[in-house]
Design a protein around this motif. Structure first.
Motif, PDB file in Angstrom:
ATOM      1  N   LEU A 110       0.834  -1.196   0.000  1.00 35.27           N
ATOM      2  CA  LEU A 110       0.000   0.000   0.000  1.00 35.27           C
ATOM      3  C   LEU A 110       0.878   1.259   0.000  1.00 35.27           C
ATOM      4  O   LEU A 110       0.649   2.188  -0.782  1.00 35.27           O
ATOM      5  N   ASP A 111       1.887   1.261   0.843  1.00 37.19           N
ATOM      6  CA  ASP A 111       2.784   2.412   0.929  1.00 37.19           C
ATOM      7  C   ASP A 111       3.575   2.618  -0.354  1.00 37.19           C
ATOM      8  O   ASP A 111       3.644   3.724  -0.884  1.00 37.19           O
ATOM      9  N   ARG A 112       4.157   1.560  -0.867  1.00 33.38           N
ATOM     10  CA  ARG A 112       5.070   1.677  -2.011  1.00 33.38           C
ATOM     11  C   ARG A 112       4.339   1.893  -3.336  1.00 33.38           C
ATOM     12  O   ARG A 112       4.836   2.606  -4.201  1.00 33.38           O
ATOM     13  N   LEU A 113       3.177   1.245  -3.526  1.00 33.56           N
ATOM     14  CA  LEU A 113       2.510   1.299  -4.825  1.00 33.56           C
ATOM     15  C   LEU A 113       1.437   2.379  -4.927  1.00 33.56           C
ATOM     16  O   LEU A 113       1.103   2.820  -6.030  1.00 33.56           O
ATOM     17  N   ILE A 114       0.890   2.821  -3.796  1.00 32.88           N
ATOM     18  CA  ILE A 114      -0.154   3.849  -3.827  1.00 32.88           C
ATOM     19  C   ILE A 114       0.346   5.165  -3.218  1.00 32.88           C
ATOM     20  O   ILE A 114       0.345   6.203  -3.870  1.00 32.88           O
ATOM     21  N   PHE A 115       0.779   5.098  -1.974  1.00 36.68           N
ATOM     22  CA  PHE A 115       1.146   6.330  -1.269  1.00 36.68           C
ATOM     23  C   PHE A 115       2.399   6.975  -1.854  1.00 36.68           C
ATOM     24  O   PHE A 115       2.411   8.190  -2.085  1.00 36.68           O
ATOM     25  N   ALA A 116       3.446   6.209  -2.097  1.00 35.17           N
ATOM     26  CA  ALA A 116       4.710   6.794  -2.578  1.00 35.17           C
ATOM     27  C   ALA A 116       4.551   7.535  -3.908  1.00 35.17           C
ATOM     28  O   ALA A 116       4.967   8.694  -4.012  1.00 35.17           O
ATOM     29  N   PRO A 117       3.935   6.931  -4.938  1.00 34.57           N
ATOM     30  CA  PRO A 117       3.782   7.677  -6.194  1.00 34.57           C
ATOM     31  C   PRO A 117       2.891   8.920  -6.033  1.00 34.57           C
ATOM     32  O   PRO A 117       3.214   9.988  -6.565  1.00 34.57           O
ATOM     33  N   ALA A 118       1.801   8.780  -5.279  1.00 35.76           N
ATOM     34  CA  ALA A 118       0.900   9.927  -5.086  1.00 35.76           C
ATOM     35  C   ALA A 118       1.599  11.041  -4.307  1.00 35.76           C
ATOM     36  O   ALA A 118       1.485  12.220  -4.649  1.00 35.76           O
ATOM     37  N   PHE A 119       2.331  10.671  -3.269  1.00 41.73           N
ATOM     38  CA  PHE A 119       3.021  11.653  -2.442  1.00 41.73           C
ATOM     39  C   PHE A 119       4.128  12.345  -3.238  1.00 41.73           C
ATOM     40  O   PHE A 119       4.331  13.555  -3.101  1.00 41.73           O
ATOM     41  N   LEU A 120       4.823  11.602  -4.077  1.00 47.29           N
ATOM     42  CA  LEU A 120       5.878  12.188  -4.907  1.00 47.29           C
ATOM     43  C   LEU A 120       5.285  13.149  -5.944  1.00 47.29           C
ATOM     44  O   LEU A 120       5.819  14.250  -6.160  1.00 47.29           O
ATOM     45  N   LEU A 121       4.192  12.762  -6.564  1.00 45.51           N
ATOM     46  CA  LEU A 121       3.494  13.643  -7.497  1.00 45.51           C
ATOM     47  C   LEU A 121       3.066  14.928  -6.780  1.00 45.51           C
ATOM     48  O   LEU A 121       3.259  16.036  -7.287  1.00 45.51           O
ATOM     49  N   PHE A 122       2.511  14.769  -5.612  1.00 46.28           N
ATOM     50  CA  PHE A 122       2.085  15.910  -4.792  1.00 46.28           C
ATOM     51  C   PHE A 122       3.276  16.800  -4.437  1.00 46.28           C
ATOM     52  O   PHE A 122       3.180  18.021  -4.478  1.00 46.28           O
ATOM     53  N   PHE A 123       4.404  16.176  -4.099  1.00 47.18           N
ATOM     54  CA  PHE A 123       5.618  16.929  -3.790  1.00 47.18           C
ATOM     55  C   PHE A 123       6.015  17.815  -4.973  1.00 47.18           C
ATOM     56  O   PHE A 123       6.259  19.011  -4.822  1.00 47.18           O
ATOM     57  N   PHE A 124       6.095  17.237  -6.152  1.00 47.12           N
ATOM     58  CA  PHE A 124       6.481  17.998  -7.341  1.00 47.12           C
ATOM     59  C   PHE A 124       5.482  19.129  -7.610  1.00 47.12           C
ATOM     60  O   PHE A 124       5.873  20.243  -7.960  1.00 47.12           O
TER      61      PHE A 124
END
Length: 196
Positions: A113-127
């Motif tokens: 859940l963290d690696r496949l959903i949260f990490a990409p979404a959080f990174l997109l949000f960061f950018f």
């Protein structure tokens, strides 16, 4: 004799300082969990950006005390305070509630859940947020996404996956954001280096 006693008291006082700081942090964490995690995230994020600038200046053999971009640490402090701390706090609570420890393969499911959903979404949000804080337009955001998102996500998976496995499965819930913030101190230095 008096100097020796005073030296012992000073050493005892100095040794007590970390214990008092930890006790104060734990109290604040209990009384104001989101605010405490937000402040910690903001501080460590700003420090990560500051370190990235210092590393970059050393790499270029420039004088480290000249021409530091104070807006960089400020942007990272804003991002850490308003987004990283609160979002991470609630994400870990959600994960704990949604995938309880007694569920079979809970650690693996949480990690996925963290690696496949949260990490990409959080990174997109960061950018996206950094683009906004840098007052850049959507064309700049698109260019940064094309250039930096995939390499950043791959590096995120390499660096964060084993650390998040430890964090999710072995770090007590109230310390997960702090653990991630300490790792993020170096991660944000990496992300800041991509912007240059």
């Amino acid at each position: 004799m008096a100097p020796a006693v005073s030296k012992l008291r000073a050493e005892a006082g100095f040794g007590a300082l970390p214990r008092r700081a930890l006790a104060q942090y734990l109290l604040l964490l209990r009384l104001y969990p989101v605010l405490t995690k937000a402040a910690t995230s903001g501080s460590l994020s700003a420090l990560g950006n500051f370190l990235a600038q210092m590393i970059e200046k050393k790499r270029k053999k420039e004088n480290c005390s000249q021409n530091l971009d104070v807006s960089g640490p400020l942007r990272y402090a804003i991002y850490g305070f308003f987004f990283t701390g609160p979002l991470s706090h609630f994400f870990y609570l959600f994960m704990e509630h949604w995938i309880p420890s007694d569920v079979p393969l809970a650690g693996v499911k949480r990690l996925l859940l963290d690696r496949l959903i949260f990490a990409p979404a959080f990174l997109l949000f960061f950018f996206f947020i950094m683009n906004f804080l840098e007052r850049k337009d959507m064309a700049a955001f698109s260019a940064k996404m094309r250039r930096g998102f995939w390499p950043s996500l791959q590096m995120n998976w390499k660096v964060w996956t084993p650390l998040q496995f430890i964090n999710i499965n072995y770090v007590p819930l109230q310390f997960r954001v702090l653990f991630a913030n300490l790792v993020a101190l170096f991660w944000y230095a990496y992300l800041a280096s991509l912007g240059k």
